[in-house]
Write a protein that holds these residues in place. Sequence first.
Motif, PDB file in Angstrom:
ATOM      1  N   THR A   1       0.827  -1.207   0.000  1.00 45.01           N
ATOM      2  CA  THR A   1       0.000   0.000   0.000  1.00 45.01           C
ATOM      3  C   THR A   1       0.861   1.258   0.000  1.00 45.01           C
ATOM      4  N   LEU A   2       1.953   1.248   0.743  1.00 47.26           N
ATOM      5  CA  LEU A   2       2.805   2.428   0.866  1.00 47.26           C
ATOM      6  C   LEU A   2       3.729   2.624  -0.334  1.00 47.26           C
ATOM      7  N   PHE A   3       4.226   1.522  -0.893  1.00 49.19           N
ATOM      8  CA  PHE A   3       5.267   1.630  -1.920  1.00 49.19           C
ATOM      9  C   PHE A   3       4.807   1.206  -3.315  1.00 49.19           C
ATOM     10  N   GLY A   4       3.560   0.855  -3.466  1.00 50.86           N
ATOM     11  CA  GLY A   4       3.085   0.450  -4.767  1.00 50.86           C
ATOM     12  C   GLY A   4       3.263  -1.040  -5.002  1.00 50.86           C
ATOM     13  N   LYS A   5       2.753  -1.496  -6.145  1.00 56.55           N
ATOM     14  CA  LYS A   5       2.704  -2.929  -6.414  1.00 56.55           C
ATOM     15  C   LYS A   5       4.084  -3.555  -6.562  1.00 56.55           C
ATOM     16  N   TRP A   6       4.899  -3.056  -7.513  1.00 60.21           N
ATOM     17  CA  TRP A   6       6.153  -3.737  -7.835  1.00 60.21           C
ATOM     18  C   TRP A   6       7.249  -3.455  -6.816  1.00 60.21           C
ATOM     19  N   LEU A   7       7.427  -2.193  -6.446  1.00 57.17           N
ATOM     20  CA  LEU A   7       8.413  -1.890  -5.408  1.00 57.17           C
ATOM     21  C   LEU A   7       7.989  -2.512  -4.088  1.00 57.17           C
ATOM     22  N   GLY A   8       6.697  -2.516  -3.829  1.00 59.47           N
ATOM     23  CA  GLY A   8       6.184  -3.116  -2.604  1.00 59.47           C
ATOM     24  C   GLY A   8       6.456  -4.609  -2.528  1.00 59.47           C
ATOM     25  N   LYS A   9       6.321  -5.300  -3.659  1.00 55.09           N
ATOM     26  CA  LYS A   9       6.605  -6.733  -3.667  1.00 55.09           C
ATOM     27  C   LYS A   9       8.087  -7.006  -3.433  1.00 55.09           C
ATOM     28  N   ALA A  10       8.950  -6.163  -3.986  1.00 55.84           N
ATOM     29  CA  ALA A  10      10.392  -6.343  -3.768  1.00 55.84           C
ATOM     30  C   ALA A  10      10.752  -6.135  -2.296  1.00 55.84           C
ATOM     31  N   ILE A  11      10.171  -5.083  -1.694  1.00 60.33           N
ATOM     32  CA  ILE A  11      10.437  -4.824  -0.280  1.00 60.33           C
ATOM     33  C   ILE A  11       9.829  -5.922   0.584  1.00 60.33           C
ATOM     34  N   SER A  12       8.680  -6.443   0.185  1.00 58.65           N
ATOM     35  CA  SER A  12       8.041  -7.524   0.941  1.00 58.65           C
ATOM     36  C   SER A  12       8.911  -8.779   0.943  1.00 58.65           C
ATOM     37  N   LEU A  13       9.508  -9.092  -0.198  1.00 57.74           N
ATOM     38  CA  LEU A  13      10.401 -10.253  -0.256  1.00 57.74           C
ATOM     39  C   LEU A  13      11.614 -10.053   0.646  1.00 57.74           C
ATOM     40  N   PHE A  14      12.114  -8.812   0.703  1.00 49.83           N
ATOM     41  CA  PHE A  14      13.229  -8.521   1.617  1.00 49.83           C
ATOM     42  C   PHE A  14      12.793  -8.716   3.065  1.00 49.83           C
TER      43      PHE A  14
ATOM     44  N   GLN B   1       0.835 -13.937  -0.539  1.00 52.17           N
ATOM     45  CA  GLN B   1       0.309 -12.621  -0.904  1.00 52.17           C
ATOM     46  C   GLN B   1       1.158 -11.958  -1.985  1.00 52.17           C
ATOM     47  N   VAL B   2       2.454 -12.121  -1.922  1.00 50.08           N
ATOM     48  CA  VAL B   2       3.321 -11.564  -2.966  1.00 50.08           C
ATOM     49  C   VAL B   2       3.005 -12.200  -4.320  1.00 50.08           C
TER      50      VAL B   2
ATOM     51  N   LEU C   1      18.148  -5.650  12.778  1.00 47.21           N
ATOM     52  CA  LEU C   1      18.067  -4.200  12.941  1.00 47.21           C
ATOM     53  C   LEU C   1      17.497  -3.537  11.691  1.00 47.21           C
ATOM     54  N   VAL C   2      17.958  -3.955  10.526  1.00 48.45           N
ATOM     55  CA  VAL C   2      17.498  -3.352   9.277  1.00 48.45           C
ATOM     56  C   VAL C   2      16.032  -3.684   9.015  1.00 48.45           C
ATOM     57  N   VAL C   3      15.672  -4.979   9.138  1.00 54.78           N
ATOM     58  CA  VAL C   3      14.313  -5.412   8.805  1.00 54.78           C
ATOM     59  C   VAL C   3      13.311  -4.999   9.880  1.00 54.78           C
ATOM     60  N   GLY C   4      13.682  -5.136  11.151  1.00 53.23           N
ATOM     61  CA  GLY C   4      12.749  -4.869  12.237  1.00 53.23           C
ATOM     62  C   GLY C   4      12.836  -3.483  12.825  1.00 53.23           C
ATOM     63  N   GLY C   5      13.865  -2.707  12.468  1.00 49.55           N
ATOM     64  CA  GLY C   5      14.021  -1.363  12.995  1.00 49.55           C
ATOM     65  C   GLY C   5      13.935  -0.290  11.934  1.00 49.55           C
ATOM     66  N   PHE C   6      14.870  -0.308  10.994  1.00 54.01           N
ATOM     67  CA  PHE C   6      14.931   0.747   9.978  1.00 54.01           C
ATOM     68  C   PHE C   6      13.740   0.692   9.017  1.00 54.01           C
ATOM     69  N   LEU C   7      13.350  -0.502   8.590  1.00 50.77           N
ATOM     70  CA  LEU C   7      12.229  -0.614   7.646  1.00 50.77           C
ATOM     71  C   LEU C   7      10.921  -0.086   8.237  1.00 50.77           C
ATOM     72  N   PRO C   8      10.486  -0.499   9.437  1.00 49.53           N
ATOM     73  CA  PRO C   8       9.256   0.078   9.998  1.00 49.53           C
ATOM     74  C   PRO C   8       9.356   1.584  10.231  1.00 49.53           C
ATOM     75  N   LEU C   9      10.543   2.057  10.658  1.00 45.99           N
ATOM     76  CA  LEU C   9      10.706   3.496  10.869  1.00 45.99           C
ATOM     77  C   LEU C   9      10.546   4.252   9.551  1.00 45.99           C
ATOM     78  N   PHE C  10      11.143   3.741   8.483  1.00 48.48           N
ATOM     79  CA  PHE C  10      11.012   4.359   7.163  1.00 48.48           C
ATOM     80  C   PHE C  10       9.555   4.316   6.698  1.00 48.48           C
TER      81      PHE C  10
END
Length: 360
Positions: free
Chosen positions: A73-86, A294-295, A339-348
């Motif tokens: 929802t925040l990053f759109g379909k394609w970028l969102g799917k890439a971030i979701s896989l990360f 879902q992805v 830290l990156v997945v559970g801290g920086f990503l939600p903050l961003f």
Amino acid sequence: MLNNEKISVRQFRVLVTFFTIGTIILYSPASEAKQDAWIAVIFSAGLGLLVIWLLTTIALLFPTMNFVQIIETLFGKWLGKAISLFFLSLPFVATAELLYYSGNFLTTHLMPDTPVEVLYILTAIIVVMAVRHGLETFSRTAELLFIAFMILFLLLLFISPQIKFENIQPVLEDGIKPLLHPTIRLVAIFAFNPVTLLMIFPSAVNQPKKAQKSFFIGILMGISVAFITTILSILVLDPSQIERRLYPNYAMVKMINVGDFLQRIEAVIATIWMITIYCKTVLYFYASCLGIAQVLNLKDYRPLTLPLGMIMVTFASMLFPNVVEQRYWDSEIGFVFSLVVGGFLPLFMLGVAVFRKKRT
């Protein structure tokens, strides 16, 4: 089919408690912080609750969506799917890690003649079965396991005759600096990794507003268990013994001896650990299957459970060549990953959500 499962607030609190405890029932920060490890647990509790507030804040902005849906929802379909896989790489790798930990512990202490691959397969079968039955069924099972967990945990109090209060002294002998790394590592366990729980919070809880309170209560209950086991390990075992052992709390329970009658009950803590690590593995694997479905825009996540389970077993057998590599991953690479997945990503994500809301 992907979003029609609902659990109660109490069931969610039990799941959060088990997820928070996880492997901490055997790990002791005293191997790094020595006799001041109990202070590290308190520090990590304060920092961890701030991170949990961040996670619940971003989730409650989209109360009908899970974390993968929020990302798209925040990053759109394609970028969102890439971030979701990360993001999904965290529960995917964590599931394989927990399979490795359980197999390594069992072959080391309980079943040394059993091939570890057999234990991986048996554990994976149980986990796959739990996920295929669904979140509601597993949550009801977790409620029953919680009762057994509390009864067995109370048996640890029989270690009290072995307590030596001088082991906790001197306090802060080397200052605050030695506490930094174990504190941050505990924050990763208590707060960063629970980002996985946003796959069920608050969208899968029948009372989303009350679920936030249960989230904090569950985290605090898990931290309390970690504090009790940590302080007991320090009071019973001196820091040098803790540093030499891979599972110091397991060694501590071996010392329980009440009237030469109640003794050698280390199987109790092994059972406690297996309950918590089983529940945590199921939650990680459920998040992986649900998120990947879902992805891929699938209608149901269950067809993915068997192939992903087979991949997990293979991955677990290749993950760490030895215990040294495992410890290096836990203390260095794994922490940065969390830290990156559970801290920086939600903050961003929170920043993006607030920015988009202001623009709207």
